[in-house]
Write a protein that holds these residues in place. Structure first.
Motif, short mmCIF file in Angstrom:
data_model
loop_
_atom_site.label_atom_id
_atom_site.label_comp_id
_atom_site.label_asym_id
_atom_site.label_seq_id
_atom_site.Cartn_x
_atom_site.Cartn_y
_atom_site.Cartn_z
N LEU A 41 -14.05 -5.84 12.41
CA LEU A 41 -14.60 -6.95 13.18
C LEU A 41 -13.99 -8.27 12.72
CD1 LEU A 41 -18.38 -6.19 13.52
CD2 LEU A 41 -16.71 -6.38 15.35
N GLU A 42 -13.68 -8.36 11.45
CA GLU A 42 -13.07 -9.58 10.91
C GLU A 42 -11.58 -9.62 11.17
OE1 GLU A 42 -14.26 -9.32 6.84
OE2 GLU A 42 -16.32 -9.97 7.25
N GLY A 43 -11.04 -8.55 11.77
CA GLY A 43 -9.62 -8.55 12.10
C GLY A 43 -8.73 -8.26 10.91
N ARG A 44 -9.30 -7.72 9.86
CA ARG A 44 -8.49 -7.49 8.65
C ARG A 44 -7.98 -6.06 8.57
NH1 ARG A 44 -11.55 -9.85 3.64
NH2 ARG A 44 -9.46 -10.20 2.84
N VAL A 45 -8.62 -5.14 9.27
CA VAL A 45 -8.04 -3.80 9.40
C VAL A 45 -8.06 -3.42 10.88
CG1 VAL A 45 -8.97 -3.12 7.12
CG2 VAL A 45 -10.12 -2.39 9.20
N ALA A 46 -7.23 -2.47 11.22
CA ALA A 46 -7.17 -1.98 12.60
C ALA A 46 -7.08 -0.47 12.56
CB ALA A 46 -5.95 -2.57 13.32
N ARG A 47 -7.54 0.14 13.64
CA ARG A 47 -7.48 1.59 13.68
C ARG A 47 -6.27 2.06 14.45
NH1 ARG A 47 -13.38 3.88 14.83
NH2 ARG A 47 -13.57 2.10 16.21
N GLY A 76 -7.59 8.54 13.72
CA GLY A 76 -8.57 8.14 12.73
C GLY A 76 -7.96 7.44 11.53
N LEU A 77 -6.74 6.94 11.68
CA LEU A 77 -6.08 6.24 10.57
C LEU A 77 -6.44 4.76 10.59
CD1 LEU A 77 -2.53 7.84 10.91
CD2 LEU A 77 -4.51 8.64 9.57
N TYR A 78 -6.46 4.17 9.43
CA TYR A 78 -6.74 2.74 9.30
C TYR A 78 -5.55 2.04 8.69
CZ TYR A 78 -11.63 3.56 10.40
OH TYR A 78 -12.79 3.88 11.04
N ARG A 79 -5.22 0.87 9.23
CA ARG A 79 -4.14 0.09 8.63
C ARG A 79 -4.61 -1.33 8.40
NH1 ARG A 79 -1.86 -3.29 12.26
NH2 ARG A 79 -2.34 -2.88 14.44
N ARG A 80 -4.00 -1.95 7.44
CA ARG A 80 -4.32 -3.32 7.10
C ARG A 80 -3.63 -4.27 8.07
NH1 ARG A 80 -4.56 -5.66 1.03
NH2 ARG A 80 -4.12 -7.83 1.55
N VAL A 81 -4.31 -5.34 8.44
CA VAL A 81 -3.73 -6.34 9.34
C VAL A 81 -3.49 -7.60 8.53
CG1 VAL A 81 -4.10 -7.73 11.42
CG2 VAL A 81 -4.95 -5.37 11.31
N GLU A 82 -2.25 -8.09 8.56
CA GLU A 82 -1.91 -9.23 7.71
C GLU A 82 -1.88 -10.54 8.48
OE1 GLU A 82 -1.87 -8.82 4.64
OE2 GLU A 82 -1.52 -6.67 4.37
N HIS A 83 -2.01 -10.45 9.79
CA HIS A 83 -1.83 -11.65 10.62
C HIS A 83 -3.03 -11.83 11.54
CE1 HIS A 83 -1.09 -8.68 13.74
NE2 HIS A 83 -0.39 -8.05 12.82
N ARG A 84 -3.04 -12.90 12.33
CA ARG A 84 -4.07 -13.11 13.35
C ARG A 84 -4.05 -11.93 14.30
NH1 ARG A 84 -4.11 -19.14 15.65
NH2 ARG A 84 -4.93 -17.93 17.37
N HIS A 85 -5.22 -11.50 14.70
CA HIS A 85 -5.28 -10.23 15.41
C HIS A 85 -6.49 -10.23 16.35
CE1 HIS A 85 -4.87 -5.97 16.10
NE2 HIS A 85 -6.14 -5.81 15.80
N PRO A 104 -11.92 -12.62 -0.17
CA PRO A 104 -11.24 -11.99 -1.29
C PRO A 104 -10.83 -10.55 -0.96
CG PRO A 104 -13.59 -12.17 -1.72
CD PRO A 104 -13.33 -12.95 -0.47
N GLU A 105 -9.78 -10.11 -1.59
CA GLU A 105 -9.30 -8.74 -1.36
C GLU A 105 -10.24 -7.77 -2.06
OE1 GLU A 105 -5.31 -7.66 -0.95
OE2 GLU A 105 -5.36 -6.35 -2.68
N THR A 106 -10.75 -6.82 -1.30
CA THR A 106 -11.61 -5.80 -1.89
C THR A 106 -10.77 -4.62 -2.34
OG1 THR A 106 -11.90 -4.70 0.20
CG2 THR A 106 -13.48 -6.45 -0.32
N ALA A 107 -11.39 -3.75 -3.12
CA ALA A 107 -10.69 -2.54 -3.55
C ALA A 107 -10.24 -1.73 -2.34
CB ALA A 107 -11.61 -1.70 -4.45
N LEU A 108 -11.06 -1.75 -1.31
CA LEU A 108 -10.71 -0.99 -0.11
C LEU A 108 -9.47 -1.57 0.55
CD1 LEU A 108 -13.27 0.45 2.37
CD2 LEU A 108 -11.17 -0.59 3.20
N LEU A 109 -9.44 -2.89 0.68
CA LEU A 109 -8.26 -3.52 1.29
C LEU A 109 -7.01 -3.25 0.43
CD1 LEU A 109 -9.43 -6.98 2.65
CD2 LEU A 109 -8.34 -5.14 3.94
N ALA A 110 -7.20 -3.30 -0.87
CA ALA A 110 -6.05 -3.04 -1.75
C ALA A 110 -5.53 -1.62 -1.53
CB ALA A 110 -6.46 -3.24 -3.21
N ALA A 111 -6.45 -0.69 -1.32
CA ALA A 111 -6.06 0.71 -1.12
C ALA A 111 -5.30 0.90 0.19
CB ALA A 111 -7.29 1.61 -1.15
N LEU A 112 -5.44 -0.06 1.10
CA LEU A 112 -4.78 0.05 2.40
C LEU A 112 -3.38 -0.57 2.37
CD1 LEU A 112 -7.71 -0.81 4.82
CD2 LEU A 112 -6.37 1.30 4.85
#
Lengths: 299, 299
Positions: free
Chosen positions: A272-278, A282-291, A234-242
């Protein structure tokens, strides 16, 4: 000697041009069997210990079968152990294989059903004149042809100072890719592969990892290393913020009014789950695809 | 709760300065046990799977025993499996160990004789207030303290997306050395370590490999990786020709009136034996001492 003996040189139809660019290319090659395999691509060398463990035996068979059944020609040295298993596995799946000898092709060593099978359904190859007996110093020399014929060399098992390491060295000198299979540190036969890994060889776990290099299509889902990452949580608040933004962890913590350590910990899990990348800075971005994730920074 | 509970902050005598330079240092630490271990050096983290294989269990015990018996403090997370084995092995040899918790030090999780042993003879540590229950999101966060306290992190076994990889990532971010123990490719618990190795972690086979990094003296000859190279074989004509000179292989072949391939093959063997080394420009030099060989060129 059941099959005809051929002599090839640079003017021959099936002369392997791959060998012309190596240091000290052979001036001629003697062959028994299907010389057309010298023109076929891709080729991969599978080499290793003469006395492999059951693990090494399994892996030699697995790699050779997988590759040979996808049209890759398996190159090796006909020696007992890993070499023989690799040739045999290729023949067993109806694939192609080339054995490069340290003696004349009319008197393969070791002799027996496998040598005759390769001479009939694959190819025996040597730069040594017919009649030449095997000699210790022939083998390191013949190894440069094993690597020279191949796009990549896969070392399955080998002791710390074994002949497979020589093949790997020729391969590196020749610009071929070198891969080593890891093993247990309490297994002396893993030492050679671990030495190669320390020295920059590629770590390989699955034959499917070679698919892209060899241009043989997508990795087999059963044996390819690449796994679909967990992208269905499920999408967390953190993922939504990204979404649509690349903030720092500190900015995220401020926006979500959460402790920075907690945000960093959740980001680490999501990464680790491949849902965000650095990204740098020090910036974080959301990953929408296999990674494929990576350990940023390294050791 | 048999041992007294201490609260430390930056002004405390034993506050570990190592933590001040990490991203988001803890503002305070709660401790039970020998707080002087926070001032002792060197410290190494040993982390890994909660359900290690017999191989992983053996290696966790072997690394922790070897290091702890040489004065290295073993840092881990008290979790079942590798963590617990590492703490236990350190205590068994009369060595020092620190367990960093994701809950209050007054209610260690998992509770039991090991936790009490660490509280008495080692140190339980946490940034969470006494009384805090364990929570899933505490553990990745606590892992940054495990790595932050340590010179190096050794990952023994771990699945592809396990918590040990988070510790390794914190370690890399914090500039700590990350080492991973290789294993069999058919063992899922080796996947995490192999991923770390692909991402640049150091391959480690023996605890003695850490000796130099930790400044704990020469590698133990029984467990150190470095082996004396075979330097007692008779001097060949080729080796004699290398005395005081750094010729190319082609020059050697000309001088010795031998085929270049033979000379290259002998050089490859001698190089594996650590008796010759290659210099830039295709030059070969004789090695007179113990020597680590490397795969020039790499994969």
């Amino acid at each position: 000697m059941a099959t005809a003996l051929h002599r090839l040189d640079g003017s021959s139809e099936h002369w392997p041009g791959d060998l012309d660019s190596i240091e000290v290319p052979p001036q001629q090659l003697w062959a028994r069997g299907r010389t057309e395999l010298l023109a076929a691509h891709p080729r991969v060398a599978i080499v290793g210990s003469r006395g492999p463990s059951p693990y090494g035996q399994d892996q030699a068979r697995r790699f050779a079968s997988w590759l040979a059944s996808r049209g890759v020609t398996i190159v090796s040295g006909l020696a007992r152990g890993v070499d023989s298993i690799a040739h045999g596995a290729a023949l067993d799946v109806g694939g192609d294989t080339i054995a490069v000898l340290g003696c004349g092709v009319d008197r393969p060593w070791p002799d027996g059903p496998l040598a005759e099978g390769v001479a009939t359904r694959g190819l025996l190859l040597s730069e040594f004149e017919p009649g030449t007996p095997p000699a210790r110093h022939h083998f390191p020399q013949r190894n440069r042809i094993i690597s020279g014929l191949s796009v990549a060399v896969v070392v399955i098992e080998g002791a710390a100072r074994s002949g497979s390491l020589i093949t790997a060295r020729w391969a590196a000198d020749q610009g071929r890719d070198v891969f080593a299979l890891p093993g247990r540190v309490d297994q002396p036969l893993a030492r050679g592969c671990h030495q190669l890994l320390r020295d920059g060889a590629g770590l390989i776990e699955e034959p499917g990892e070679l698919a892209e290099l060899l241009g043989i299509g997508d990795p087999d889902p059963d044996t390819g290393r690449d796994e679909a990452r967990a992208c269905d949580a499920p999408e967390t608040a953190l993922l939504a913020a990204l979404r649509g933004e690349t903030p720092t962890a500190r900015e995220l913590a401020t926006r979500l009014a959460r402790p920075l350590t907690e945000v960093l910990a959740e980001l680490a899990l999501l990464e680790l789950e491949g849902r965000v990348a650095r990204a740098p800075g020090g910036l974080y971005r959301r990953v929408e695809h296999r990674h494929e994730h990576g350990l940023t920074g390294g050791a």
